[in-house]
Design a protein around this motif. Structure first.
Motif, mmCIF file in Angstrom:
data_model
loop_
_atom_site.group_PDB
_atom_site.id
_atom_site.type_symbol
_atom_site.label_atom_id
_atom_site.label_comp_id
_atom_site.label_asym_id
_atom_site.label_seq_id
_atom_site.Cartn_x
_atom_site.Cartn_y
_atom_site.Cartn_z
ATOM 1 N N VAL A 11 132.093 -62.214 -85.311
ATOM 2 C CA VAL A 11 130.675 -62.332 -84.974
ATOM 3 C C VAL A 11 130.422 -62.971 -83.609
ATOM 4 C CG1 VAL A 11 128.492 -63.390 -85.672
ATOM 5 C CG2 VAL A 11 129.985 -62.357 -87.389
ATOM 6 N N VAL A 12 131.171 -64.005 -83.263
ATOM 7 C CA VAL A 12 130.887 -64.762 -82.038
ATOM 8 C C VAL A 12 130.906 -63.893 -80.780
ATOM 9 C CG1 VAL A 12 131.790 -66.567 -80.503
ATOM 10 C CG2 VAL A 12 131.517 -67.018 -82.946
ATOM 11 N N PRO A 13 131.917 -63.013 -80.583
ATOM 12 C CA PRO A 13 131.895 -62.190 -79.357
ATOM 13 C C PRO A 13 130.651 -61.316 -79.239
ATOM 14 C CG PRO A 13 134.067 -62.136 -80.362
ATOM 15 C CD PRO A 13 133.157 -62.800 -81.355
ATOM 16 N N ILE A 14 130.132 -60.830 -80.357
ATOM 17 C CA ILE A 14 128.924 -60.005 -80.333
ATOM 18 C C ILE A 14 127.717 -60.855 -79.949
ATOM 19 C CG2 ILE A 14 127.374 -58.587 -81.734
ATOM 20 C CD1 ILE A 14 129.822 -57.752 -83.365
ATOM 21 N N LEU A 15 127.633 -62.053 -80.499
ATOM 22 C CA LEU A 15 126.536 -62.952 -80.136
ATOM 23 C C LEU A 15 126.604 -63.323 -78.654
ATOM 24 C CD1 LEU A 15 126.494 -65.362 -83.237
ATOM 25 C CD2 LEU A 15 124.990 -63.407 -82.769
ATOM 26 N N VAL A 16 127.808 -63.531 -78.154
ATOM 27 C CA VAL A 16 127.984 -63.851 -76.726
ATOM 28 C C VAL A 16 127.517 -62.676 -75.872
ATOM 29 C CG1 VAL A 16 129.716 -64.241 -74.919
ATOM 30 C CG2 VAL A 16 129.837 -65.519 -77.070
ATOM 31 N N TRP A 18 125.212 -60.330 -76.480
ATOM 32 C CA TRP A 18 123.762 -60.192 -76.416
ATOM 33 C C TRP A 18 123.097 -61.418 -75.798
ATOM 34 C CZ3 TRP A 18 121.982 -55.637 -76.284
ATOM 35 C CH2 TRP A 18 122.622 -54.614 -76.972
ATOM 36 N N GLY A 19 123.681 -62.583 -76.012
ATOM 37 C CA GLY A 19 123.136 -63.783 -75.381
ATOM 38 C C GLY A 19 123.264 -63.732 -73.871
ATOM 39 N N ASN A 183 133.798 -59.703 -73.086
ATOM 40 C CA ASN A 183 132.389 -59.286 -73.072
ATOM 41 C C ASN A 183 131.658 -59.845 -71.863
ATOM 42 O OD1 ASN A 183 132.503 -57.710 -75.360
ATOM 43 N ND2 ASN A 183 131.802 -59.321 -76.740
ATOM 44 N N VAL A 184 131.882 -61.118 -71.568
ATOM 45 C CA VAL A 184 131.241 -61.743 -70.406
ATOM 46 C C VAL A 184 131.670 -61.043 -69.126
ATOM 47 C CG1 VAL A 184 131.168 -63.841 -69.002
ATOM 48 C CG2 VAL A 184 130.865 -63.987 -71.479
#
Length: 273
Positions: A11-16, A18-19, A183-184
């Motif tokens: 979950v964390v990479p997806i939240l990162v 979109w954030g 992702n970043v």
């Protein structure tokens, strides 16, 4: 509420993603970053052949695929990496940092190799990779836009292989950090803002370097996809460019060099200030 490490990795990479995309979207509504902008907002709509709504739906679908893949694969590959250490050892920050660094290099090589192949093969480009190049003018949340099958090959398979070979498979939290960094970096390379300091541009990928690849003149060059531009320089696919003030002001414009000129020159990028 306590979340399992496998849940964090999923979950964390997806939240990162979109954030961080949201940060760029917020910056795009003002004029603070205009002097670093490589393309105008009007060009995002006029030159791209896919709507932002379609891009949004595609990326959300890819994140659903990623959520399922990480949830399923993390427990399966845990402890099966080359030279994997016991769980207690992987809690070491130093060990985790080393594993993440090795995974980044391995994955970067994989992505370069796949990206170059996807352009050299007419079949792969026509049926898979051409989707991503519907974004002639990239923007932040479109970083992951592409064909779902290519996402499985380039993202899921590539990241899983790199994680296994680096021995990081027994550390879901390190995996979450690695995927978040990817992702970043992908967003940075597609955000359309030339923010990378000049002294880092000979090694580190960025929006200008990758922006060259999205231009019609540069589509067969600059295949380095995420972190390092080293692979293009090593294998003869590097196309130098300049970044100049946009005529009339209001931002910057990328000017790829002609291939014959590029063979005799190194990348020169004008300072941002």
């Amino acid at each position: 509420m306590v979340f399992s490490d496998d849940y964090v990795a999923a979950v964390v990479p997806i939240l990162v993603y979109w954030g961080y995309s949201g940060v760029h979207a917020a910056l795009g509504h003002g004029h603070v970053m205009d002097k670093y902008r490589l393309n105008t907002k009007a060009e995002e709509d006029s030159r791209n052949t896919v709507s932002k709504r379609a891009v949004l739906v595609n990326v959300l679908m890819q994140h659903l695929m990623q959520l399922v893949a990480v949830t399923v694969l993390t427990p399966v590959i845990a402890g099966k990496g080359v030279g994997a250490a016991p769980a207690s050892a992987t809690s070491s920050y130093l060990t985790a940092a080393r594993q993440i660094a090795v995974t980044i290099v391995l994955y970067d090589v994989y992505r370069y190799t796949w990206h170059r192949l996807a352009h050299r093969s007419r079949f792969l480009y026509r049926h898979l990779h051409s989707w991503h190049h519907r974004l002639v003018v990239p923007y932040a949340f479109g970083a992951k836009y592409g064909h779902p099958v290519e996402a499985l090959i380039a993202d899921t398979a590539g990241a899983s292989l790199a994680i296994l070979l680096s021995g990081m498979s027994s550390s879901p939290r390190a995996t979450a950090v690695f995927l978040s960094l990817c992702n970043v970096k992908g967003i940075d390379n597609h955000c359309g803002l030339c923010l990378l300091p000049r002294r880092m541009q000979s090694l580190w990928n960025g929006a200008a370097y990758h922006g060259v690849h999205h231009l019609p003149r540069g589509v067969r060059y600059n295949f380095s996809d995420l972190f390092f531009v080293t692979w293009d320089r090593a294998f003869g696919t590097h196309l130098p460019y300049t970044v100049e003030e946009r005529p009339g002001g209001g931002g910057l414009v990328i000017q790829p060099m002609r291939p014959k000129v590029a063979a005799k020159a190194s990348a020169v990028v004008t300072p941002l200030n």
